[in-house]
Every structure is written in structure tokens, then in C-alpha cells.
Scaffold this active site. Structure first.
Site, PDB file in Angstrom:
ATOM      1  N   ASP A 109       0.846  -1.197   0.000  1.00  0.00           N
ATOM      2  CA  ASP A 109       0.000   0.000   0.000  1.00  0.00           C
ATOM      3  C   ASP A 109       0.881   1.246   0.000  1.00  0.00           C
ATOM      4  O   ASP A 109       1.888   1.318   0.711  1.00  0.00           O
ATOM      5  CB  ASP A 109      -0.930  -0.009   1.216  1.00  0.00           C
ATOM      6  CG  ASP A 109      -2.066   0.992   1.071  1.00  0.00           C
ATOM      7  OD1 ASP A 109      -3.224   0.555   0.913  1.00  0.00           O
ATOM      8  OD2 ASP A 109      -1.798   2.215   1.089  1.00  0.00           O
ATOM      9  N   ILE A 110       0.502   2.234  -0.792  1.00  0.00           N
ATOM     10  CA  ILE A 110       1.306   3.451  -0.933  1.00  0.00           C
ATOM     11  C   ILE A 110       1.268   4.302   0.336  1.00  0.00           C
ATOM     12  O   ILE A 110       2.155   5.138   0.549  1.00  0.00           O
ATOM     13  CB  ILE A 110       0.806   4.262  -2.160  1.00  0.00           C
ATOM     14  CG1 ILE A 110       1.893   5.186  -2.677  1.00  0.00           C
ATOM     15  CG2 ILE A 110      -0.466   5.035  -1.831  1.00  0.00           C
ATOM     16  CD1 ILE A 110       1.572   5.777  -4.045  1.00  0.00           C
ATOM     17  N   ASN A 121     -13.150  -2.792   2.175  1.00  0.00           N
ATOM     18  CA  ASN A 121     -14.055  -1.663   2.356  1.00  0.00           C
ATOM     19  C   ASN A 121     -14.984  -1.575   1.150  1.00  0.00           C
ATOM     20  O   ASN A 121     -14.526  -1.658   0.008  1.00  0.00           O
ATOM     21  CB  ASN A 121     -13.254  -0.363   2.484  1.00  0.00           C
ATOM     22  CG  ASN A 121     -12.387  -0.350   3.735  1.00  0.00           C
ATOM     23  OD1 ASN A 121     -12.814  -0.802   4.795  1.00  0.00           O
ATOM     24  ND2 ASN A 121     -11.168   0.150   3.613  1.00  0.00           N
ATOM     25  N   GLY A 126     -15.335   3.813   3.708  1.00  0.00           N
ATOM     26  CA  GLY A 126     -14.073   4.454   3.374  1.00  0.00           C
ATOM     27  C   GLY A 126     -13.443   3.957   2.095  1.00  0.00           C
ATOM     28  O   GLY A 126     -12.245   4.182   1.873  1.00  0.00           O
ATOM     29  N   GLN A 127     -14.218   3.289   1.229  1.00  0.00           N
ATOM     30  CA  GLN A 127     -13.627   2.833  -0.038  1.00  0.00           C
ATOM     31  C   GLN A 127     -13.261   4.034  -0.898  1.00  0.00           C
ATOM     32  O   GLN A 127     -14.099   4.928  -1.126  1.00  0.00           O
ATOM     33  CB  GLN A 127     -14.591   1.912  -0.795  1.00  0.00           C
ATOM     34  CG  GLN A 127     -13.929   1.322  -2.045  1.00  0.00           C
ATOM     35  CD  GLN A 127     -14.770   0.276  -2.761  1.00  0.00           C
ATOM     36  OE1 GLN A 127     -15.935   0.055  -2.435  1.00  0.00           O
ATOM     37  NE2 GLN A 127     -14.175  -0.362  -3.757  1.00  0.00           N
ATOM     38  N   HIS A 160     -10.351  -4.897  -3.573  1.00  0.00           N
ATOM     39  CA  HIS A 160      -9.040  -5.193  -2.988  1.00  0.00           C
ATOM     40  C   HIS A 160      -9.188  -5.650  -1.556  1.00  0.00           C
ATOM     41  O   HIS A 160     -10.061  -5.189  -0.823  1.00  0.00           O
ATOM     42  CB  HIS A 160      -8.116  -3.967  -3.076  1.00  0.00           C
ATOM     43  CG  HIS A 160      -8.716  -2.704  -2.560  1.00  0.00           C
ATOM     44  ND1 HIS A 160      -9.589  -1.933  -3.315  1.00  0.00           N
ATOM     45  CD2 HIS A 160      -8.590  -2.074  -1.380  1.00  0.00           C
ATOM     46  CE1 HIS A 160      -9.960  -0.881  -2.610  1.00  0.00           C
ATOM     47  NE2 HIS A 160      -9.377  -0.947  -1.422  1.00  0.00           N
ATOM     48  N   LEU A 161      -8.308  -6.550  -1.190  1.00  0.00           N
ATOM     49  CA  LEU A 161      -8.244  -7.071   0.167  1.00  0.00           C
ATOM     50  C   LEU A 161      -7.024  -6.450   0.841  1.00  0.00           C
ATOM     51  O   LEU A 161      -5.897  -6.600   0.349  1.00  0.00           O
ATOM     52  CB  LEU A 161      -8.107  -8.595   0.110  1.00  0.00           C
ATOM     53  CG  LEU A 161      -7.969  -9.350   1.430  1.00  0.00           C
ATOM     54  CD1 LEU A 161      -9.211  -9.159   2.308  1.00  0.00           C
ATOM     55  CD2 LEU A 161      -7.744 -10.841   1.153  1.00  0.00           C
ATOM     56  N   HIS A 162      -7.252  -5.724   1.932  1.00  0.00           N
ATOM     57  CA  HIS A 162      -6.140  -5.189   2.715  1.00  0.00           C
ATOM     58  C   HIS A 162      -5.627  -6.286   3.638  1.00  0.00           C
ATOM     59  O   HIS A 162      -6.414  -6.937   4.339  1.00  0.00           O
ATOM     60  CB  HIS A 162      -6.608  -4.037   3.619  1.00  0.00           C
ATOM     61  CG  HIS A 162      -7.060  -2.798   2.925  1.00  0.00           C
ATOM     62  ND1 HIS A 162      -6.265  -1.680   2.795  1.00  0.00           N
ATOM     63  CD2 HIS A 162      -8.243  -2.477   2.359  1.00  0.00           C
ATOM     64  CE1 HIS A 162      -6.946  -0.714   2.184  1.00  0.00           C
ATOM     65  NE2 HIS A 162      -8.151  -1.176   1.901  1.00  0.00           N
TER      66      HIS A 162
HETATM   67  P1  AMP Z   1      -9.738   1.717   0.204  1.00  0.00           P
HETATM   68  O1  AMP Z   1      -9.784   2.977   1.027  1.00  0.00           O
HETATM   69  O2  AMP Z   1     -10.208   0.500   0.943  1.00  0.00           O
HETATM   70  O3  AMP Z   1     -10.413   1.891  -1.140  1.00  0.00           O
HETATM   71  O4  AMP Z   1      -8.196   1.425  -0.042  1.00  0.00           O
HETATM   72  C1  AMP Z   1      -7.484   1.942  -1.113  1.00  0.00           C
HETATM   73  C2  AMP Z   1      -6.048   1.825  -0.741  1.00  0.00           C
HETATM   74  O5  AMP Z   1      -5.273   1.957  -1.917  1.00  0.00           O
HETATM   75  C3  AMP Z   1      -5.542   2.882   0.235  1.00  0.00           C
HETATM   76  O6  AMP Z   1      -5.015   2.242   1.399  1.00  0.00           O
HETATM   77  C4  AMP Z   1      -4.480   3.633  -0.546  1.00  0.00           C
HETATM   78  O7  AMP Z   1      -3.391   4.029   0.248  1.00  0.00           O
HETATM   79  C5  AMP Z   1      -4.080   2.624  -1.596  1.00  0.00           C
HETATM   80  N1  AMP Z   1      -3.566   3.136  -2.844  1.00  0.00           N
HETATM   81  C6  AMP Z   1      -4.106   4.100  -3.635  1.00  0.00           C
HETATM   82  N2  AMP Z   1      -3.363   4.300  -4.737  1.00  0.00           N
HETATM   83  C7  AMP Z   1      -2.319   3.431  -4.648  1.00  0.00           C
HETATM   84  C8  AMP Z   1      -1.200   3.151  -5.472  1.00  0.00           C
HETATM   85  N3  AMP Z   1      -0.986   3.813  -6.633  1.00  0.00           N
HETATM   86  N4  AMP Z   1      -0.323   2.200  -5.068  1.00  0.00           N
HETATM   87  C9  AMP Z   1      -0.522   1.549  -3.901  1.00  0.00           C
HETATM   88  N5  AMP Z   1      -1.563   1.760  -3.081  1.00  0.00           N
HETATM   89  C10 AMP Z   1      -2.446   2.690  -3.441  1.00  0.00           C
END
Ligand code: AMP
Ligand code: ZN
Length: 114
Positions: free
Chosen positions: A30-31, A87, A93-94, A100-102
Site C-alpha cells: 500500500d502506498i 471496504n 471508506g472505499q 481489494h483485500l487489505h
Molecule cells: P480503500 O480505502 O479501501 O479503497 O483502499 C485503497 C487503498 O489503496 C488505500 O489504502 C491507498 O493508500 C491505496 N492506494 C491508492 N493508490 C495506490 C497506489 N498507486 N499504489 C498503492 N496503493 C495505493
């Protein structure tokens, strides 16, 4: 989808720290990590979130969790514990509308989540 940031990561059009790939899914750091381990596991197939799952996606979603298990073991957090989160839609908070699975770990998690 060209306007989807995660599809562009899959296509290697934008950079990411990819740590796992198989024919159905990929995983990358995750970034904006919220824990010492924060990895996103995503299907190569674009779908916005779990609400778009069809019966044909049942096995695919299982593969995401199995990939997350492998990553948790490889990163040494399996025994200590970790959290997996998906999410769905704004109140959860999506922010990225590619399912995606965190995978979060490496620190004590709190409950209930914020
Ligand atoms: P969500 O809030 O559940 O939709 O999670 C989206 C996640 O994607 C967040 O934790 C962001 O930090 C992550 N994210 C967004 N853009 C990127 C990217 N280019 N590379 C890696 N992670 C990202
Ligand atoms: Zn996508």
C-alpha cells in the site's frame, strides 16, 4: 479499465511494489501504509467491490484470501496475527473502486475499527 489505478498497476503502466503475482491476482505494498505490513491483494479481473461479485467469482475471492495467507506467512506475521479488510462504498471508506483485500499486520490491531 484505463481509468482504474489498480488496473493500471496490473498492466504495469504505473509503478507499484508488487510482491506476489499469480494468474488470477496480484499483491503490492500500500502506498500509504497503516501498519508495518500493509499489502493490497487484488483480482486481475476488474470489479468495483464485493457487490459486483457473481457466482463465477466465488473461487477468485477465495484465491485472494489464500494469497493473503501466503504473504502473511512469508512476512512472518501469521502466528502473531493480522487483519484482512475489504471496504465497500463510501461509509466504509472505499476510495479505489477495484476490489481489494487489505492485509494489515505487524502491530496490535484495535477493535472496534475506526
Ligand atoms: P480503500 O480505502 O479501501 O479503497 O483502499 C485503497 C487503498 O489503496 C488505500 O489504502 C491507498 O493508500 C491505496 N492506494 C491508492 N493508490 C495506490 C497506489 N498507486 N499504489 C498503492 N496503493 C495505493
Ligand atoms: Zn480496475
Amino acid at each position: 479499465m484505463t481509468d482504474c489505478v489498480f488496473c493500471r498497476i496490473i498492466e504495469k503502466k504505473i509503478p507499484a511494489r508488487i510482491i506476489y503475482e499469480d494468474p488470477d491476482c496480484i499483491a503490492f505494498e500500500d502506498i500509504s501504509p497503516q501498519a508495518p505490513v500493509h499489502v493490497l491483494i487484488i483480482p486481475r479481473k476488474h470489479m468495483a467491490n464485493t457487490l459486483e461479485m457473481g457466482v463465477e467469482d466465488d473461487a477468485l475471492i477465495g484465491r485472494l484470501f489464500r494469497a493473503a495467507n501466503k504473504i502473511a506467512r512469508d512476512k512472518g506475521i501469521a502466528e502473531r496475527g493480522f487483519r484482512m479488510v475489504m471496504n465497500t462504498n463510501p461509509e466504509a471508506g472505499q476510495t479505489v473502486y477495484h476490489l481489494h483485500l487489505h492485509l494489515l499486520g505487524g502491530r496490535r490491531m484495535h477493535w472496534p475499527p475506526g
